[in-house]
Design a protein around this motif. Structure first.
Motif, PDB file in Angstrom:
ATOM      1  N   ASP A  23       0.802  -1.229   0.000  1.00 18.13           N
ATOM      2  CA  ASP A  23       0.000   0.000   0.000  1.00 18.13           C
ATOM      3  C   ASP A  23       0.836   1.280   0.000  1.00 18.13           C
ATOM      4  OD1 ASP A  23       0.951   0.136   2.616  1.00 18.13           O
ATOM      5  OD2 ASP A  23      -0.916  -0.611   3.489  1.00 18.13           O
ATOM      6  N   GLY A  24       2.166   1.130  -0.064  1.00 18.16           N
ATOM      7  CA  GLY A  24       3.015   2.321  -0.118  1.00 18.16           C
ATOM      8  C   GLY A  24       3.241   2.978   1.219  1.00 18.16           C
ATOM      9  N   ASN A  25       2.818   2.339   2.331  1.00 13.76           N
ATOM     10  CA  ASN A  25       2.990   2.948   3.648  1.00 13.76           C
ATOM     11  C   ASN A  25       4.423   2.759   4.132  1.00 13.76           C
ATOM     12  OD1 ASN A  25       2.848   3.437   6.586  1.00 13.76           O
ATOM     13  ND2 ASN A  25       0.662   3.650   6.169  1.00 13.76           N
ATOM     14  N   THR A  26       5.079   3.841   4.485  1.00 15.90           N
ATOM     15  CA  THR A  26       6.476   3.797   4.909  1.00 15.90           C
ATOM     16  C   THR A  26       6.664   4.275   6.344  1.00 15.90           C
ATOM     17  OG1 THR A  26       6.819   6.014   3.972  1.00 15.90           O
ATOM     18  CG2 THR A  26       7.310   4.131   2.552  1.00 15.90           C
ATOM     19  N   GLN A  27       5.585   4.370   7.094  1.00 14.80           N
ATOM     20  CA  GLN A  27       5.658   4.897   8.458  1.00 14.80           C
ATOM     21  C   GLN A  27       6.547   4.028   9.350  1.00 14.80           C
ATOM     22  OE1 GLN A  27       1.820   5.527  10.207  1.00 14.80           O
ATOM     23  NE2 GLN A  27       2.628   6.272  12.153  1.00 14.80           N
ATOM     24  N   MET A  28       6.372   2.713   9.254  1.00 17.74           N
ATOM     25  CA  MET A  28       7.173   1.821  10.089  1.00 17.74           C
ATOM     26  C   MET A  28       8.641   1.849   9.676  1.00 17.74           C
ATOM     27  SD  MET A  28       4.528  -1.379  10.450  1.00 17.74           S
ATOM     28  CE  MET A  28       5.752  -2.467  11.161  1.00 17.74           C
ATOM     29  N   LEU A  29       8.906   1.994   8.381  1.00 21.54           N
ATOM     30  CA  LEU A  29      10.293   2.092   7.918  1.00 21.54           C
ATOM     31  C   LEU A  29      10.965   3.318   8.521  1.00 21.54           C
ATOM     32  CD1 LEU A  29      12.595   1.121   6.087  1.00 21.54           C
ATOM     33  CD2 LEU A  29      11.604   2.483   4.242  1.00 21.54           C
ATOM     34  N   ARG A  30      10.264   4.432   8.559  1.00 23.28           N
ATOM     35  CA  ARG A  30      10.850   5.630   9.173  1.00 23.28           C
ATOM     36  C   ARG A  30      11.093   5.410  10.659  1.00 23.28           C
ATOM     37  NH1 ARG A  30       7.223   7.852   5.647  1.00 23.28           N
ATOM     38  NH2 ARG A  30       5.662   8.334   7.235  1.00 23.28           N
ATOM     39  N   GLY A  31      10.218   4.648  11.306  1.00 21.87           N
ATOM     40  CA  GLY A  31      10.453   4.307  12.709  1.00 21.87           C
ATOM     41  C   GLY A  31      11.729   3.506  12.891  1.00 21.87           C
ATOM     42  N   HIS A  32      11.976   2.561  11.979  1.00 18.81           N
ATOM     43  CA  HIS A  32      13.220   1.793  12.030  1.00 18.81           C
ATOM     44  C   HIS A  32      14.435   2.709  11.880  1.00 18.81           C
ATOM     45  CE1 HIS A  32      12.358  -2.735  11.491  1.00 18.81           C
ATOM     46  NE2 HIS A  32      11.299  -2.171  12.035  1.00 18.81           N
TER      47      HIS A  32
END
Length: 397
Positions: free
Chosen positions: A69-78
């Motif tokens: 879905d293109g969600n990158t919120q968790m990646l930025r958290g990492h």
């Protein structure tokens, strides 16, 4: 209704009493066997387990979300977690600051065929058997039952991987361990600037990607102001990222090495193997990656074991407080797939010097070259399993 809005059951006091009693026993044995250092490690592990319950600390899901879905919120958290961790690690390692007389060493390992193959197997296995994550602790759809199969597979795979360690990391071509801070002209400042620059670039790139894709947002995160929210609900991603980084740095200060998970499973599995008649002392893993005396000494003399006992205790106590120590039936296929996924994860982690904790989180924070190679091939494994799942739906859980 989202998970964050779920009304949890009342605390399960029977389970809570049992886990609390077990924790007190481990604390006492750790103190009498190894002293206050190990007591502090157990407490740090307990806090890590408590944090695991409250955070979206996935690995495969972070990267599959980008495709789905293109969600990158968790990646930025990492990336936030890694920026904080590498900053703290750089300060500790460069100044050789440690408690209880330890001399801190980062999670720096060789680049080898084991890292390449093991990381790929881990990523692939985590995608098809990903019930070893925080969401599986809370789901009401059989995730906690599947978690038992994943953990069993992980323990078995980590033990077999320990037996095969020499094949992948000694017999085949390999490089010496390389720290970007200590073994290159970059030094600690240069290595820190390089890595934080990469992590910041990922944050910026993922944010721009999100603006372009306009994905659906993750479920609303609680603000953590209420007592029950702090105890039972997801924490905001930035809170979990910060707490994880600080706790891992604290482990480095107290233990002299950062948090590793797979090594404890390899130790526990090797002890079981020894008890049933195998000869794990003959495996090259023992003597190379860990002291062979760990096999014969009390489990309470192993700092990794006591730390991870604390992680398990912190997770289970929190689940009992939330009334989540309940297990439901799962299909045979689900059981087989999660067992197989755990087996691949454990084996891959054991031959590649760690998993998404020891190789990814602690390895990148330690500025080890092998951690970058591990990350690349683990993500490749995740995506391979993801695309295979689209062709073979039974690989998808």
């Amino acid at each position: 209704m989202t998970e964050d809005q779920t009304k949890y059951e009342d605390p399960q006091y029977g389970w809570l009493l049992a886990f609390a009693a077990a924790s007190v026993f481990v604390l006492w044995m750790s103190y009498t066997t190894s002293g206050w250092q190990f007591v502090v490690l157990f407490v740090l592990g307990f806090l890590i387990g408590f944090t695991l319950f409250h955070t979206r600390y996935g690995f495969s899901s972070v990267y599959t979300q980008i495709l789905e879905d293109g969600n990158t919120q968790m990646l930025r958290g990492h990336m936030q977690k890694l920026i904080i961790a590498v900053t703290l690690f750089a300060l500790i390692l460069s100044t050789q600051t440690g408690l209880f007389g330890v001399r801190p060493e980062g999670a720096v390992s060789p680049v080898s065929f084991g890292v390449v193959i093991g990381a790929f197997l881990f990523g692939f296995g985590m995608n098809i058997g990903s019930n070893m994550g925080p969401a599986a602790m809370k789901t009401k759809e059989g995730g906690r039952t599947a978690l038992l199969f994943t953990v069993t597979g992980f323990l078995t795979g980590a033990t077999i991987g320990g037996a095969h360690y020499a094949l992948w990391n000694v017999s085949l071509p390999h490089m010496s361990p390389i720290s970007l801070a200590e073994d290159t002209p970059l030094g600690y400042i240069g290595a820190w600037l390089l890595q934080t620059g990469i992590f910041a670039a990922v944050i910026l790139g993922s944010y721009l990607y999100k603006k372009k894709r306009r994905p659906p947002a993750l479920p609303p995160m609680p603000r953590g102001t209420g007592f029950r929210e702090v105890l039972f609900h997801w924490w905001p991603i930035w809170v979990g990222a910060t707490v994880f980084a600080v706790l891992n740095a604290a482990v480095l200060l107290v233990q002299g090495s950062p948090w590793k998970l797979t090594a404890a499973f390899t130790l526990w599995g090797s002890k079981i193997s020894d008890a049933v008649g195998f000869d794990p002392a003959s495996w090259r893993y023992w003597g190379d990656q860990a002291a062979v005396t760990d096999l014969t000494n009390s489990i309470f003399t192993s700092s990794l074991s006591v730390l991870n006992f604390g992680v398990v205790a912190g997770t289970l106590v929190t689940m009992a407080l939330a009334g989540l120590m309940r297990f439901s039936g799962i299909t045979l296929l689900n059981a087989v797939m999660t067992l197989a996924g755990g087996l691949l994860m454990g084996y891959g982690a054991a031959i590649s010097f760690g998993a998404n904790v020891g190789a990814y989180f602690s390895g990148l924070a330690s500025m080890s070259l092998h951690a970058w190679v591990w990350t690349l091939f683990a993500v490749l494994g995740v995506y391979t399993a993801y695309y295979a799942g689209n062709k073979l739906p039974y690989l998808r859980q």
